[in-house]
Design an enzyme around this catalytic site. Sequence first.
Site, PDB file in Angstrom:
ATOM      1  N   LYS A 138      81.882  57.501  54.516  1.00 19.57           N
ATOM      2  CA  LYS A 138      82.390  58.876  54.446  1.00 19.57           C
ATOM      3  C   LYS A 138      83.928  58.923  54.368  1.00 19.57           C
ATOM      4  O   LYS A 138      84.485  59.659  53.553  1.00 19.57           O
ATOM      5  CB  LYS A 138      81.908  59.609  55.697  1.00 19.57           C
ATOM      6  N   ARG A 171      81.369  44.186  65.518  1.00 20.78           N
ATOM      7  CA  ARG A 171      81.552  45.263  66.497  1.00 20.78           C
ATOM      8  C   ARG A 171      80.316  45.391  67.368  1.00 20.78           C
ATOM      9  O   ARG A 171      79.202  45.252  66.897  1.00 20.78           O
ATOM     10  CB  ARG A 171      81.810  46.593  65.778  1.00 20.78           C
ATOM     11  N   ARG A 175      72.433  55.426  66.865  1.00 18.87           N
ATOM     12  CA  ARG A 175      73.505  56.255  66.316  1.00 18.87           C
ATOM     13  C   ARG A 175      72.993  57.119  65.168  1.00 18.87           C
ATOM     14  O   ARG A 175      73.387  58.266  65.003  1.00 18.87           O
ATOM     15  CB  ARG A 175      74.652  55.381  65.806  1.00 18.87           C
ATOM     16  N   ARG A 235      78.239  43.798  58.836  1.00 21.34           N
ATOM     17  CA  ARG A 235      79.680  43.996  58.778  1.00 21.34           C
ATOM     18  C   ARG A 235      80.412  43.060  59.744  1.00 21.34           C
ATOM     19  O   ARG A 235      80.009  42.892  60.869  1.00 21.34           O
ATOM     20  CB  ARG A 235      79.985  45.455  59.136  1.00 21.34           C
ATOM     21  N   ARG A 289      81.578  70.175  62.478  1.00 20.92           N
ATOM     22  CA  ARG A 289      80.542  69.288  62.977  1.00 20.92           C
ATOM     23  C   ARG A 289      79.373  70.101  63.524  1.00 20.92           C
ATOM     24  O   ARG A 289      78.275  69.584  63.713  1.00 20.92           O
ATOM     25  CB  ARG A 289      81.149  68.422  64.082  1.00 20.92           C
TER      26      ARG A 289
END
Length: 220
Positions: free
Chosen positions: A8, A155, A166, A122, A83
């Site tokens: 995004k 991470r 999430r 990642r 949001r």
Amino acid sequence: MGPPGAGKGTQGRLLGEALGVPWISSGDLLRRAVEEGSALGERARDVMARGDLVPDGLMDDLMRSRLGSPDARGGFIADGYPRTVPQAQALAVALEGLGRSVAAALAISLAEDEVVDRLSGRRTCPVCGRVYHVTHEPPVRAEHCDADGAALIRREDDTVATIRRRLAVYHEESAPLIAHYAELGLLREVDGSGSPPAVAERLSAAASAAQVGRVGHRGR
Ligand SMILES: [Zn+2]
């Protein structure tokens, strides 16, 4: 709008550049206000120092103040704001006061498995910040940065279980907002699969169709 891993932020920045309008992210808005030490920034810092979520009203004020800047007069890309539905309503009122309106609500969609693949693969260099992907963009030497040889890190919130959690939170939180913009006829869903340039092209086409970035867009 878009789930974690959809790119995004990158896409918002690219789209802003393509349309010649600023990309305004909620995170940057907050950081900048705190750095500048403005009255709004002081409020934001107090809220964040307490570990609380930044309330709707404060984000609305920050956004309203940002929209008054000269560089945002020809349009803007908002990322991370609104949001919630109340924030969307506050944005509509703020824009109406400027004789403007939301041209489109762009939603990047991505299959859950692809989100998991992107985020779980990642790796980030702790030294230079460069981001890799174990299969799509691997370093020359496995798990080590091409630029400085540092051992890459993963991470903590990029584990599969955390990613799925999430995602569930994202879908739950964004559903009312997406429904709100669909009701207004402003929602444009864009396929987020494939390479970043491919996605950027689709977003650009959707934005152009909705005449994003042109002053006096809707109804003219
Ligand atoms: Zn590095």
